[in-house]
Design an enzyme around this catalytic site. Structure first.
Site, PDB file in Angstrom:
ATOM      1  N   ASP A 294      76.831  57.547  42.289  1.00  0.00           N
ATOM      2  CA  ASP A 294      75.845  58.597  42.038  1.00  0.00           C
ATOM      3  C   ASP A 294      75.749  58.953  40.568  1.00  0.00           C
ATOM      4  OD1 ASP A 294      75.128  59.152  44.843  1.00  0.00           O
ATOM      5  OD2 ASP A 294      77.237  59.710  44.980  1.00  0.00           O
TER       6      ASP A 294
ATOM      7  N   ASP B 265      80.999  53.450  39.482  1.00  0.00           N
ATOM      8  CA  ASP B 265      80.656  54.669  40.210  1.00  0.00           C
ATOM      9  C   ASP B 265      79.279  54.478  40.840  1.00  0.00           C
ATOM     10  OD1 ASP B 265      80.667  57.468  40.966  1.00  0.00           O
ATOM     11  OD2 ASP B 265      79.345  57.818  39.250  1.00  0.00           O
TER      12      ASP B 265
ATOM     13  N   ASN C 136      79.724  58.232  35.093  1.00  0.00           N
ATOM     14  CA  ASN C 136      79.070  59.270  34.302  1.00  0.00           C
ATOM     15  C   ASN C 136      79.938  60.514  34.157  1.00  0.00           C
ATOM     16  OD1 ASN C 136      78.277  59.822  37.253  1.00  0.00           O
ATOM     17  ND2 ASN C 136      77.675  61.721  36.226  1.00  0.00           N
TER      18      ASN C 136
END
Length: 309
Positions: A109, A107, A238
């Site tokens: 961001d 991922d 996240n």
């Protein structure tokens, strides 16, 4: 003498009262500091970032802790200390000299970087992060919005790299196929990744149009678009809802924000784990024993029928 006695008595009566006043003042200062810290954490995230993370409820899954595994030199064999992994009987590369390629999907961001709209970022906060050692750069990106004349709107973003990012990408690329998979728009993500991946270590990049909408969440990252056999594929994100279609392949990592200049997740936590996983015939038993993500999704009201293993 009487006057001296009265003055002494007044001082004795005044002292504890002063302590109470100071304690009350300190409590108020601590309260306002907590509010200010919370404000900084959510400050001005750029609207082109993944919308799924901002709309998700607080996570109660078990993320990678600050310190997980000791530093391990990557070689043909790997010895795991007792207690590091409960799936120690999973065959390793030492027992099988030929394994399919190991794929690491990352991922963007709050996993590799955190980005803020430049106009909403206080200069003092940026200076503090820079002085603390965070790498920072400015970015112009094309928004999906249009100007009044119909021209694409240009947004100005300040990007902070997670500590150790460049070294992390370099080391993982030596034993894995790196793929970027972000729910961010390409107009924002492409120029950003061009900067953090100047050596073109990512073999493939996927943006928001490659995500899938489900009845539970939007912008879900379906790994079957990369391969039908996912026994040697992991995704680091996240936001665990990003990998709800393949919970046994997911690594839920601690989110990264500007107020964490001493974050060492990439090099001290994720890198050793990925090295270990790269030696497994099937990463899913190890990840299941470590995170129990299928059970976590069930607690969120997502039944087994809504997931694929």
């Amino acid at each position: 003498m009487a006057e001296l006695t009265q003055a002494t008595a007044a001082e004795v009566a005044y002292s504890p009262r002063s302590v109470q006043v100071w304690r009350a003042l300190l409590n108020w200062l601590a309260f306002f500091f907590q509010i200010f810290s919370g404000f900084l954490r959510v400050l001005g995230h750029h609207p082109l970032l993944s919308s799924s993370s901002s709309s998700s409820p607080p996570h109660d899954f078990k993320p990678l802790p600050a310190v997980e595994l000791p530093e391990i030199e990557f070689s043909g064999t790997l010895e795991i200390a007792a207690g590091d992994h409960s799936a120690g009987d999973v065959p390793s590369a030492a027992a099988d000299g030929c394994l399919e390629k190991f794929t690491v999907v990352l991922d963007l961001d709050e996993t590799l970087v955190c980005a803020y709209e430049t106009s909403s970022l206080p200069a003092s906060l940026r200076n503090q992060a820079t002085e603390a050692g965070l790498n920072v750069f400015e970015l112009e990106c094309v928004s999906s919005d249009k100007e009044c004349e119909g021209k694409p709107k240009i947004n100005y973003v300040t990007v902070f790299e997670r500590p150790g990012l460049r070294e992390f990408l370099k080391q993982v690329s030596t034993f894995a196929d790196l793929i970027l998979f972000t729910a961010g728009l390409e107009g924002y993500a492409r120029p950003l990744v061009d900067i953090i991946d100047a050596e073109n270590l990512f073999s493939h990049r996927l943006y928001r149009p490659s995500t899938t909408s489900t009845e539970y969440r939007e912008h879900v990252k379906d790994l079957t678009c990369l391969s039908k056999d996912l026994c040697r594929t992991v995704i680091v994100d996240n936001n665990p809802f990003s990998f709800l279609l393949q919970p046994l392949n997911g690594i839920p990592c601690v989110p990264f924000y500007i107020g964490q200049p001493h974050d060492y997740q990439l090099l001290n936590v994720l890198l050793p784990l990925l090295k270990h996983l790269s030696l497994q015939k099937d990463v899913r038993p190890v990840l299941y024993e470590k995170f129990h993500m299928p059970e976590w999704f069930q607690k969120q009201g997502i039944p087994s029928s809504g997931r694929t293993s």
